[in-house]
Scaffold this motif. Sequence first.
Motif, mmCIF file in Angstrom:
data_model
loop_
_atom_site.group_PDB
_atom_site.id
_atom_site.type_symbol
_atom_site.label_atom_id
_atom_site.label_comp_id
_atom_site.label_asym_id
_atom_site.label_seq_id
_atom_site.Cartn_x
_atom_site.Cartn_y
_atom_site.Cartn_z
ATOM 1 N N THR A 192 11.433 6.479 -6.506
ATOM 2 C CA THR A 192 12.685 7.487 -6.881
ATOM 3 C C THR A 192 12.498 8.430 -5.929
ATOM 4 O OG1 THR A 192 12.782 6.412 -8.869
ATOM 5 C CG2 THR A 192 13.751 8.516 -8.663
ATOM 6 N N VAL A 193 11.316 9.330 -5.914
ATOM 7 C CA VAL A 193 11.084 10.509 -5.352
ATOM 8 C C VAL A 193 11.517 10.233 -3.663
ATOM 9 C CG1 VAL A 193 9.548 12.155 -4.590
ATOM 10 C CG2 VAL A 193 9.373 11.422 -6.765
ATOM 11 N N ILE A 209 11.042 -4.696 -3.871
ATOM 12 C CA ILE A 209 9.747 -4.396 -4.478
ATOM 13 C C ILE A 209 9.895 -4.030 -6.016
ATOM 14 C CG2 ILE A 209 7.311 -3.255 -4.558
ATOM 15 C CD1 ILE A 209 7.429 -3.128 -1.509
ATOM 16 N N THR A 210 10.866 -3.112 -6.171
ATOM 17 C CA THR A 210 11.147 -2.726 -7.352
ATOM 18 C C THR A 210 11.421 -3.834 -8.417
ATOM 19 O OG1 THR A 210 11.915 -0.655 -6.987
ATOM 20 C CG2 THR A 210 12.749 -1.386 -8.980
ATOM 21 N N ASP A 231 7.665 -1.319 -12.787
ATOM 22 C CA ASP A 231 6.418 -0.630 -13.192
ATOM 23 C C ASP A 231 6.775 0.958 -12.877
ATOM 24 O OD1 ASP A 231 3.847 0.462 -12.624
ATOM 25 O OD2 ASP A 231 2.832 -1.491 -12.644
ATOM 26 N N PRO A 232 6.216 1.869 -13.874
ATOM 27 C CA PRO A 232 6.636 3.194 -13.785
ATOM 28 C C PRO A 232 5.770 3.814 -12.790
ATOM 29 C CG PRO A 232 5.399 2.479 -15.896
ATOM 30 C CD PRO A 232 5.913 1.282 -15.305
ATOM 31 N N TRP A 233 4.439 3.168 -12.566
ATOM 32 C CA TRP A 233 3.302 3.670 -11.250
ATOM 33 C C TRP A 233 4.096 3.549 -10.164
ATOM 34 C CZ3 TRP A 233 -0.287 6.761 -12.304
ATOM 35 C CH2 TRP A 233 -0.996 6.809 -13.672
ATOM 36 N N PHE A 234 4.904 2.400 -9.935
ATOM 37 C CA PHE A 234 5.686 2.527 -8.663
ATOM 38 C C PHE A 234 7.073 3.139 -8.612
ATOM 39 C CE2 PHE A 234 8.773 -0.080 -6.196
ATOM 40 C CZ PHE A 234 8.538 -0.165 -4.924
ATOM 41 N N ILE A 294 -3.820 -0.162 -4.319
ATOM 42 C CA ILE A 294 -4.075 0.332 -2.961
ATOM 43 C C ILE A 294 -2.683 0.731 -2.364
ATOM 44 C CG2 ILE A 294 -4.616 0.084 -0.383
ATOM 45 C CD1 ILE A 294 -7.029 -1.620 -1.457
ATOM 46 N N GLY A 295 -1.875 -0.256 -2.708
ATOM 47 C CA GLY A 295 -0.337 0.318 -2.174
ATOM 48 C C GLY A 295 0.321 1.314 -3.071
ATOM 49 N N VAL A 296 0.172 1.581 -4.306
ATOM 50 C CA VAL A 296 0.859 2.596 -5.105
ATOM 51 C C VAL A 296 0.241 3.589 -4.743
ATOM 52 C CG1 VAL A 296 0.924 3.088 -7.490
ATOM 53 C CG2 VAL A 296 1.152 0.785 -7.131
ATOM 54 N N VAL A 297 -1.154 3.832 -4.569
ATOM 55 C CA VAL A 297 -1.907 5.024 -4.238
ATOM 56 C C VAL A 297 -1.256 5.470 -3.008
ATOM 57 C CG1 VAL A 297 -4.191 6.141 -3.301
ATOM 58 C CG2 VAL A 297 -3.936 4.690 -5.755
ATOM 59 N N LEU A 298 -1.110 4.704 -2.067
ATOM 60 C CA LEU A 298 -0.455 5.185 -0.798
ATOM 61 C C LEU A 298 0.985 5.401 -1.071
ATOM 62 C CD1 LEU A 298 -1.790 2.489 1.801
ATOM 63 C CD2 LEU A 298 -2.208 4.820 1.835
#
Length: 195
Positions: free
Chosen positions: A98-99, A83-84, A90-93, A167-171
Amino acid sequence: MTWTLPNILTVLRLIAAPGVAIMFLYFARPLADWFALVLFVVAAVTDFFDGYLARAWKQESKIGAMLDPIADKAMVVIALMVITGFSGMDPWFLLPATVIMFREVFVSGLREYLGDTAGLLKVTNLAKWKTTAQMFAIAILFSTGALRYHAIKAPAFETYASASWWIGVVLLWIAAALTFVTGMDYFRKAMPYLK
């Protein structure tokens, strides 16, 4: 290794992990996105069933207990790498990914270092929720890739793609928070043994 159904499901999930990335080598998009999504979701569902069946049928084994978290981590890390690649860094992703990846490698290292005392790092209920949140987020993000390619022919899909991305990024951020908390909990438990 005893080839019980729970162990077979775990091994199949372990094999499916690189299969998610391989879909993008052999199929054009959006077909690769859809195949990766289906493979990922089927593998994620087996994560529930292998543990449930092992407990229900009293077929829990050391090899299954060892392979299960490896299969989970392989699925998540490989999917996040894929996905990266298609998210364009995308920094939001990238930050929550990374965490998640750091924690997964760190906890695996702790378990390796602790050896026989690694039993103190048993999977907690919060860690199970963490894995569930990761799987849901990744599945939604895979669907985003497929929807974006359909948007080329039908612009209405772009709205769905944009919504599913966020939605995916928030999750994923929720999963990253749970990942961080469980990682710190495992580190706290391991501290007395780190000499």
